[in-house]
Write a protein that holds these residues in place. Structure first.
Motif, short mmCIF file in Angstrom:
data_model
loop_
_atom_site.label_atom_id
_atom_site.label_comp_id
_atom_site.label_asym_id
_atom_site.label_seq_id
_atom_site.Cartn_x
_atom_site.Cartn_y
_atom_site.Cartn_z
N HIS A 225 -40.61 -16.93 8.15
CA HIS A 225 -41.84 -17.41 7.37
C HIS A 225 -41.55 -18.50 6.35
N ASP B 22 -43.02 -21.48 3.33
CA ASP B 22 -44.18 -21.78 2.53
C ASP B 22 -45.18 -22.96 3.28
N CYS B 23 -44.34 -23.80 3.83
CA CYS B 23 -45.10 -24.98 4.49
C CYS B 23 -44.41 -25.50 5.56
N LYS C 9 -49.43 -21.31 13.06
CA LYS C 9 -50.30 -20.11 12.61
C LYS C 9 -49.18 -19.09 12.33
N ARG D 116 -48.44 -20.66 6.13
CA ARG D 116 -49.90 -20.44 5.64
C ARG D 116 -50.31 -21.87 5.15
N THR D 117 -49.50 -22.84 4.98
CA THR D 117 -49.91 -24.36 4.67
C THR D 117 -49.09 -25.39 5.65
N PHE E 168 -57.40 -23.43 9.82
CA PHE E 168 -56.88 -24.16 8.74
C PHE E 168 -58.14 -25.16 8.15
N VAL F 171 -54.54 -25.82 4.73
CA VAL F 171 -54.33 -24.19 4.02
C VAL F 171 -54.87 -23.42 5.06
N SER F 172 -54.41 -22.41 5.46
CA SER F 172 -54.75 -21.52 6.39
C SER F 172 -55.89 -20.68 5.97
N ARG F 173 -56.96 -20.29 6.65
CA ARG F 173 -58.25 -19.58 6.10
C ARG F 173 -57.90 -17.97 6.52
N GLY F 174 -56.70 -17.90 7.41
CA GLY F 174 -56.62 -16.40 7.49
C GLY F 174 -56.91 -16.10 9.05
#
Length: 194
Positions: free
Chosen positions: A130, A132-133, A149, A153-154, A170, A189-192
């Motif tokens: 994983h 950060d970007c 995904k 997360r970004t 996103f 930015v991911s909305r989850g």
């Protein structure tokens, strides 16, 4: 010619040191030599290469958070945007993800003296880490969607006029690039889950 054109094009966006310029020029010269055999890029004029490859990548670098980030360049190809980003952001570890073995060999050769870069020669879908970007340029949305995904997360994408699909979940901020028409930096930015 390379240093002068690049400095002119990124003036007001990013200041490059002499050492950073030397590293980027060395990458460009290596790219020209290897491109004769590997077809790393279809862009063959100096002006277009500076604008599309280097300026766009440096524009992305200038828009990153100032804090150190773990970055992934998905479908790195000839090293864009990852190599220019790593050159101007030595505080950020950058992973170049490239599934084509021969392109990965080029990336390893091009980054031997850049300690903040590593190359993963595998498909993005197979990455278990994983970041950060995630960054990308010239990778189709169809190929990119499942990877983003999963690994970050970004996302910072250098794209044409078509927006990323809404089912990626996103939220996107779209920044027009100062060079060319219908070229954008899309910061997501991911909305989850959605």
């Amino acid at each position: 010619m390379f240093p002068k054109l690049l400095r002119q094009r990124v003036s007001g966006i990013l200041e490059l040191s002499s050492e950073q310029m030397r590293v980027l020029q060395t990458h460009y010269e290596l790219l020209l030599r290897w491109n004769r055999v590997l077809n790393l890029t279809t862009i063959d004029s100096l002006e277009e290469a500076i604008e599309r490859h280097y300026c766009e990548s440096l524009f992305l670098a200038a828009h990153l958070s100032p804090k150190p980030l773990q970055l992934a360049d998905v479908g790195s190809g000839a090293g864009f945007p990852g190599i220019p980003v790593a050159v101007v952001r030595p505080d950020c570890p950058v992973t170049l993800i490239e599934s084509h073995k021969r392109k990965a060999v080029f990336l390893r050769e091009a980054t031997r003296r850049l300690p903040n870069i590593r190359v993963l020669s595998q498909r993005g879908e197979d990455i278990e880490e994983h970041f950060d970007c995630a960054m990308s340029r010239a990778v189709s949305y169809e190929d990119l969607g499942p990877i983003l995904k999963k690994i970050a997360r970004t996302a910072d994408l250098l794209t044409g006029g078509e927006a990323p699909p809404p089912d990626w979940c996103f939220t996107w901020n779209t920044v027009p690039l100062p060079w060319g028409q219908h070229r954008y930096l899309r910061v997501g930015v991911s909305r989850g889950t959605c």
